[in-house]
Design an enzyme around this catalytic site. Structure first.
Site, PDB file in Angstrom:
ATOM      1  N   GLU A 110       0.853  -1.183   0.000  1.00 31.47           N
ATOM      2  CA  GLU A 110       0.000   0.000   0.000  1.00 31.47           C
ATOM      3  C   GLU A 110       0.890   1.234   0.000  1.00 31.47           C
ATOM      4  OE1 GLU A 110      -3.372  -0.124   2.734  1.00 31.47           O
ATOM      5  OE2 GLU A 110      -3.255  -2.291   2.728  1.00 31.47           O
ATOM      6  N   HIS A 224      -8.765   9.597   4.440  1.00 28.67           N
ATOM      7  CA  HIS A 224      -8.424   8.594   3.419  1.00 28.67           C
ATOM      8  C   HIS A 224      -8.767   9.175   2.052  1.00 28.67           C
ATOM      9  CE1 HIS A 224      -8.197   4.867   1.175  1.00 28.67           C
ATOM     10  NE2 HIS A 224      -7.728   4.257   2.252  1.00 28.67           N
ATOM     11  N   ARG A 268      -0.578   9.127   2.593  1.00 29.60           N
ATOM     12  CA  ARG A 268      -2.020   9.325   2.456  1.00 29.60           C
ATOM     13  C   ARG A 268      -2.436  10.790   2.536  1.00 29.60           C
ATOM     14  NH1 ARG A 268      -5.103   4.880   5.959  1.00 29.60           N
ATOM     15  NH2 ARG A 268      -4.466   3.478   4.311  1.00 29.60           N
ATOM     16  N   HIS A 328     -10.859   9.254   8.386  1.00 33.39           N
ATOM     17  CA  HIS A 328     -10.618   7.818   8.435  1.00 33.39           C
ATOM     18  C   HIS A 328     -10.015   7.362   9.754  1.00 33.39           C
ATOM     19  CE1 HIS A 328      -9.796   3.871   6.755  1.00 33.39           C
ATOM     20  NE2 HIS A 328      -8.499   3.998   6.917  1.00 33.39           N
ATOM     21  N   ARG A 363      -0.663   8.317   9.704  1.00 31.86           N
ATOM     22  CA  ARG A 363      -0.443   6.874   9.859  1.00 31.86           C
ATOM     23  C   ARG A 363      -0.117   6.209   8.526  1.00 31.86           C
ATOM     24  NH1 ARG A 363      -3.656   2.603   9.089  1.00 31.86           N
ATOM     25  NH2 ARG A 363      -5.578   3.801   9.030  1.00 31.86           N
TER      26      ARG A 363
HETATM   27  C1  SIN Z   1      -7.256   0.810   3.162  1.00 26.74           C
HETATM   28  O1  SIN Z   1      -7.532  -0.355   2.906  1.00 26.74           O
HETATM   29  O2  SIN Z   1      -6.979   1.644   2.297  1.00 26.74           O
HETATM   30  C2  SIN Z   1      -7.257   1.247   4.581  1.00 26.74           C
HETATM   31  C3  SIN Z   1      -6.187   0.568   5.306  1.00 26.74           C
HETATM   32  C4  SIN Z   1      -5.725   1.402   6.439  1.00 26.74           C
HETATM   33  O3  SIN Z   1      -6.385   2.376   6.810  1.00 26.74           O
HETATM   34  O4  SIN Z   1      -4.636   1.115   6.952  1.00 26.74           O
END
Ligand code: SIN
Length: 502
Positions: A110, A224, A268, A328, A363
């Protein structure tokens, strides 16, 4: 010892199971039913499985980079070094993380992770798999569970936590305890748009504030970037971008590289602001293009997202889908040491309610389930051990001394009457992705005025409103005090209104 755990996500249930296994008498109290908080909605996964080119040290470095340098390195070291043990524990408790044909765990990537190191279950249903396994383990154990129990207040006698006052079926009752572990999650419902389920109203942080616990970093609310921009907020996991999906403007151009060399896989907070600005500039939502992944991969790797987007009328294998940011995850919270101890003896905090120092100002993806498991286990282990004073919280910037809970004296007399939705709109507009002095002052004045005239709360909904108002004041105060932009806290001297897309 008698241990009361408040909350039943990954942090609370891990703490409860460890405390039970250590021989304590454990009661879990939870606002809804066991396991129905944020954990069950998590799509991404649990970071912390390292391939041959990866290491705990690299995971720590990515965590600190994403946190804009404000993470506490000792807390990050604990997080990454305990990761393997906690993932192994989840497997032992029955979580079937996805595996390849060779039986090895599949690792996802990610944003802001330099390697694929995230384990996931059911493709994009990791949280549901974890919640299911931990709820089943809790029900099998001799752990008392009280559902439908709203945390009205912490019981503090002589400066020591000695239980909780809960509202169950309209009546208040006291549960005494030798140790209280707060695991009540975050406060996404401070905002008009959030990925958090109903009931995420900051009840634990508010109770801790009322009890005089040290709380910090509330200005760091993570937005998010990719929530479906039509219908009720629905998360489109960052793992979709991790697999190669892109963010495009009206002309099909990948605009994220204008803001950061890592483009869609930048931290993010950077992606959220880039996306919001682009949407405002083009007067329509930006789109997430996952078409290159193809129908079969999308359905297999992201079955939940595939189903929900199709139910909402989108075929994301053929057309890019509209996305928008939403509140988020709260990086701040009740300040703890490395074992979840707070500034109040007898009171622990774990999971999103806590400010362990792991996340800094932003985060890293898929560190939240890991943090809940790691610090939930550590807090349970610390129960019954001699209490260590929690070091005073040192603000990460001289100008950012926590002003949580302070009151100002110049409320504006005019303005709208209070309702939860008006508060959420105000927070979205003025204490959201882009913040100005003027907006923050405006929000703070309104919140102070509402708080000064609010009647004493009685029902659950009234108590949630009171908690949201208390947190809104503390958040706006903290945001005003931090005059520089860092991580998720962005002070924009020339903010323009962001597009309303949801
Ligand atoms: C996501 O799946 O994008 C969220 C995962 C997260 O907030 O760590």
């Amino acid at each position: 010892m008698n241990v009361v755990v408040v909350g039943s996500g990954i942090a609370g249930l891990t703490a409860a199971l460890h405390a039970h296994e250590a021989g304590h008498a454990v009661t879990v109290v939870t606002k809804g039913v066991l396991g129905d908080g944020c954990t069950g909605f998590a799509q991404g996964g649990v970071a912390g499985m390292y391939g041959p080119a990866d290491s705990a040290a690299q995971h720590a470095a990515d965590t600190i980079d994403a946190g804009a340098g404000l993470s506490d390195s000792a807390a990050v070291d604990v997080l990454v070094h305990d990761a393997a043990a906690r993932i192994a524990e989840l497997i032992a408790r029955g979580v079937a993380f996805d595996r390849g044909p060779d039986g090895e765990l599949l690792l996802g990537r990610e944003a802001a992770h330099r390697h694929a190191r995230i384990v996931h279950a059911g493709g994009d249903a990791t949280g549901a798999a974890i919640a299911g396994a931990l709820v089943a383990a809790t029900r099998r154990a001799a752990i008392t569970v009280v559902e439908g129990a709203f945390l009205a207040d912490l019981m503090i006698v002589g400066g020591v936590a000695c239980g909780v006052r809960v509202l169950v079926g309209g009546a208040l009752s006291d549960l005494e305890a030798d140790a209280v572990i707060l695991a009540t999650g975050g406060a996404g419902h401070l905002y008009a748009h959030t990925t958090n389920p109903e009931g995420t109203t900051g009840d634990g942080i508010a109770a801790a504030l009322r009890a005089g616990a040290v709380v910090a970093d509330l200005e760091f609310m993570q937005f998010h970037p990719t929530v479906l921009a039509e219908g009720p907020a629905f998360l489109i996991s960052e793992a979709v971008r991790g697999e190669g999906a892109t963010l495009i403007d009206v002309d099909g151009r990948r605009f994220a590289f204008d803001s950061h060399p890592d483009g869609e896989l930048a931290p993010r907070d950077v992606v959220s602001r880039a996306l919001a600005r682009q949407a405002a500039a083009q007067d329509s939502p930006v789109r997430l293009d996952a078409t290159m992944l193809g129908e079969r991969v999308l359905a297999r790797r992201f079955p939940t997202i595939d189903r929900v987007t199709r139910e909402r009328g989108f075929d994301w294998a053929i057309h890019p889908i509209p996305v928008t940011p939403a509140a988020h995850y709260l990086m701040g919270g009740v300040v703890t040491d490395l074992d979840g101890r707070t500034s109040i003896p007898g009171l622990f905090a774990v999971g999103e309610v806590a400010r362990t120092g792991v996340h800094g100002a932003n985060r890293l993806a898929s560190n939240s389930l890991l943090e809940g498991a790691v610090f939930g286990a550590r807090a349970a282990t610390a129960v019954g051990k001699p209490w260590k004073p929690v070091p005073a919280h040192v603000p990460t910037d001289a100008r950012s001394a926590s002003t949580a809970g302070t009151c100002r004296t110049r409320p504006r007399p005019d303005g709208s009457p209070f309702s939860r939705s008006v508060l959420q709109r105000l927070m979205w507009d003025d204490v959201g992705l882009l913040r100005t002095d003027e907006g923050l002052e405006h929000a703070l004045d309104a919140v102070i005025r509402w708080r000064s005239t609010a009647p004493a709360p009685v029902t659950v909904a009234e108590r949630e409103d009171a908690n949201l108002l208390l947190l809104a004041e503390a958040t706006a105060s903290a945001a005003l005090a931090r005059t520089e932009s860092v991580g998720a806290h962005y002070r924009d001297p020339v903010a323009s209104p962001l597009l309303e897309t949801v």
